[in-house]
Design a protein around this motif. Structure first.
Motif, mmCIF file in Angstrom:
data_model
loop_
_atom_site.group_PDB
_atom_site.id
_atom_site.type_symbol
_atom_site.label_atom_id
_atom_site.label_comp_id
_atom_site.label_asym_id
_atom_site.label_seq_id
_atom_site.Cartn_x
_atom_site.Cartn_y
_atom_site.Cartn_z
ATOM 1 N N ASP A 12 0.821 -1.217 0.000
ATOM 2 C CA ASP A 12 0.000 0.000 0.000
ATOM 3 C C ASP A 12 0.851 1.262 0.000
ATOM 4 O O ASP A 12 0.419 2.302 -0.478
ATOM 5 C CB ASP A 12 -0.941 0.023 1.206
ATOM 6 N N GLY A 13 2.072 1.180 0.502
ATOM 7 C CA GLY A 13 2.954 2.339 0.570
ATOM 8 C C GLY A 13 3.760 2.588 -0.693
ATOM 9 O O GLY A 13 4.498 3.560 -0.773
ATOM 10 N N LEU A 14 3.619 1.719 -1.696
ATOM 11 C CA LEU A 14 4.393 1.879 -2.925
ATOM 12 C C LEU A 14 3.856 3.029 -3.774
ATOM 13 O O LEU A 14 2.661 3.288 -3.813
ATOM 14 C CB LEU A 14 4.348 0.592 -3.754
ATOM 15 N N GLU A 15 4.771 3.688 -4.451
ATOM 16 C CA GLU A 15 4.413 4.718 -5.431
ATOM 17 C C GLU A 15 3.840 4.018 -6.668
ATOM 18 O O GLU A 15 4.106 2.828 -6.888
ATOM 19 C CB GLU A 15 5.656 5.523 -5.826
ATOM 20 N N PRO A 16 3.065 4.723 -7.508
ATOM 21 C CA PRO A 16 2.462 4.078 -8.689
ATOM 22 C C PRO A 16 3.476 3.357 -9.585
ATOM 23 O O PRO A 16 3.211 2.241 -10.027
ATOM 24 C CB PRO A 16 1.798 5.238 -9.426
ATOM 25 N N GLN A 17 4.632 3.969 -9.821
ATOM 26 C CA GLN A 17 5.628 3.322 -10.681
ATOM 27 C C GLN A 17 6.192 2.068 -10.018
ATOM 28 O O GLN A 17 6.404 1.054 -10.675
ATOM 29 C CB GLN A 17 6.760 4.303 -11.011
ATOM 30 N N GLU A 18 6.407 2.111 -8.700
ATOM 31 C CA GLU A 18 6.901 0.941 -7.978
ATOM 32 C C GLU A 18 5.860 -0.179 -7.996
ATOM 33 O O GLU A 18 6.202 -1.359 -8.137
ATOM 34 C CB GLU A 18 7.236 1.304 -6.537
ATOM 35 N N LEU A 19 4.594 0.188 -7.880
ATOM 36 C CA LEU A 19 3.517 -0.794 -7.933
ATOM 37 C C LEU A 19 3.451 -1.447 -9.310
ATOM 38 O O LEU A 19 3.288 -2.668 -9.423
ATOM 39 C CB LEU A 19 2.190 -0.125 -7.587
ATOM 40 N N ALA A 20 3.631 -0.659 -10.352
ATOM 41 C CA ALA A 20 3.645 -1.203 -11.709
ATOM 42 C C ALA A 20 4.809 -2.184 -11.882
ATOM 43 O O ALA A 20 4.649 -3.239 -12.500
ATOM 44 C CB ALA A 20 3.737 -0.083 -12.737
ATOM 45 N N GLU A 21 5.970 -1.848 -11.317
ATOM 46 C CA GLU A 21 7.124 -2.746 -11.383
ATOM 47 C C GLU A 21 6.856 -4.041 -10.630
ATOM 48 O O GLU A 21 7.241 -5.126 -11.075
ATOM 49 C CB GLU A 21 8.363 -2.055 -10.822
ATOM 50 N N LEU A 22 6.180 -3.942 -9.480
ATOM 51 C CA LEU A 22 5.827 -5.148 -8.717
ATOM 52 C C LEU A 22 4.904 -6.044 -9.535
ATOM 53 O O LEU A 22 5.114 -7.250 -9.626
ATOM 54 C CB LEU A 22 5.155 -4.768 -7.391
ATOM 55 N N TYR A 23 3.870 -5.458 -10.143
ATOM 56 C CA TYR A 23 2.946 -6.250 -10.965
ATOM 57 C C TYR A 23 3.683 -6.908 -12.129
ATOM 58 O O TYR A 23 3.421 -8.074 -12.454
ATOM 59 C CB TYR A 23 1.807 -5.384 -11.498
ATOM 60 N N ALA A 24 4.589 -6.176 -12.766
ATOM 61 C CA ALA A 24 5.348 -6.750 -13.876
ATOM 62 C C ALA A 24 6.204 -7.916 -13.391
ATOM 63 O O ALA A 24 6.290 -8.963 -14.053
ATOM 64 C CB ALA A 24 6.208 -5.669 -14.535
ATOM 65 N N TRP A 25 6.849 -7.754 -12.220
ATOM 66 C CA TRP A 25 7.665 -8.826 -11.658
ATOM 67 C C TRP A 25 6.804 -10.046 -11.351
ATOM 68 O O TRP A 25 7.177 -11.189 -11.664
ATOM 69 C CB TRP A 25 8.377 -8.346 -10.390
ATOM 70 N N LEU A 26 5.648 -9.830 -10.737
ATOM 71 C CA LEU A 26 4.750 -10.946 -10.416
ATOM 72 C C LEU A 26 4.303 -11.671 -11.674
ATOM 73 O O LEU A 26 4.241 -12.904 -11.704
ATOM 74 C CB LEU A 26 3.531 -10.435 -9.634
ATOM 75 N N ASP A 27 3.985 -10.915 -12.722
ATOM 76 C CA ASP A 27 3.580 -11.531 -13.991
ATOM 77 C C ASP A 27 4.692 -12.390 -14.573
ATOM 78 O O ASP A 27 4.435 -13.464 -15.122
ATOM 79 C CB ASP A 27 3.165 -10.465 -15.001
ATOM 80 N N ARG A 28 5.939 -11.928 -14.463
ATOM 81 C CA ARG A 28 7.061 -12.694 -15.002
ATOM 82 C C ARG A 28 7.333 -13.967 -14.205
ATOM 83 O O ARG A 28 7.852 -14.936 -14.737
ATOM 84 C CB ARG A 28 8.338 -11.845 -15.016
ATOM 85 N N HIS A 29 6.985 -13.991 -12.921
ATOM 86 C CA HIS A 29 7.361 -15.101 -12.052
ATOM 87 C C HIS A 29 6.216 -16.044 -11.680
ATOM 88 O O HIS A 29 6.444 -17.014 -10.958
ATOM 89 C CB HIS A 29 8.017 -14.564 -10.772
ATOM 90 N N ARG A 30 5.042 -15.782 -12.165
ATOM 91 C CA ARG A 30 3.945 -16.688 -11.810
ATOM 92 C C ARG A 30 3.872 -17.846 -12.796
ATOM 93 O O ARG A 30 4.299 -17.748 -13.938
ATOM 94 C CB ARG A 30 2.618 -15.946 -11.743
ATOM 95 N N THR A 31 3.311 -18.947 -12.335
ATOM 96 C CA THR A 31 3.128 -20.119 -13.174
ATOM 97 C C THR A 31 1.871 -19.921 -14.004
ATOM 98 O O THR A 31 0.793 -19.699 -13.443
ATOM 99 C CB THR A 31 2.972 -21.381 -12.312
ATOM 100 N N PRO A 32 1.998 -19.976 -15.320
ATOM 101 C CA PRO A 32 0.806 -19.758 -16.153
ATOM 102 C C PRO A 32 -0.218 -20.869 -15.946
ATOM 103 O O PRO A 32 0.136 -22.044 -15.891
ATOM 104 C CB PRO A 32 1.341 -19.741 -17.579
#
Length: 79
Positions: A12-32
């Motif tokens: 919740d404390g992440l800035e919008p750009q940091e949140l976008a980076e987190l989502y991108a990282w999660l997308d790259r590391h999740r099992t499809p």
């Protein structure tokens, strides 16, 4: 971080750009679960704005617009 609540507070404390980076990282590391063709737009990470990065940029633009709107007007413009 020892609990789910700690993690939620950190996210919740992440800035919008940091949140976008987190989502991108999660997308790259999740099992499809589905093939890319079968996945929904949201499961592909596209959402309504094309990408998490686009959504973060839109959030920033809206925030700037609200800040600009709240600023007091120029005295010369009020006359």
């Amino acid at each position: 971080m020892n609990s789910l609540q700690d993690i939620e507070r950190a996210i919740d404390g992440l800035e919008p750009q940091e949140l976008a980076e987190l989502y991108a990282w999660l997308d790259r590391h999740r099992t499809p679960r589905k093939s890319r063709a079968e996945a929904t737009v949201f499961e592909q990470g596209l959402g309504l704005f094309g990408s998490p990065e686009d959504a973060a940029l839109l959030d920033e633009a809206v925030e700037l617009a609200y800040e600009e709107r709240r600023r007091p007007g120029n005295p010369s413009n009020a006359i």
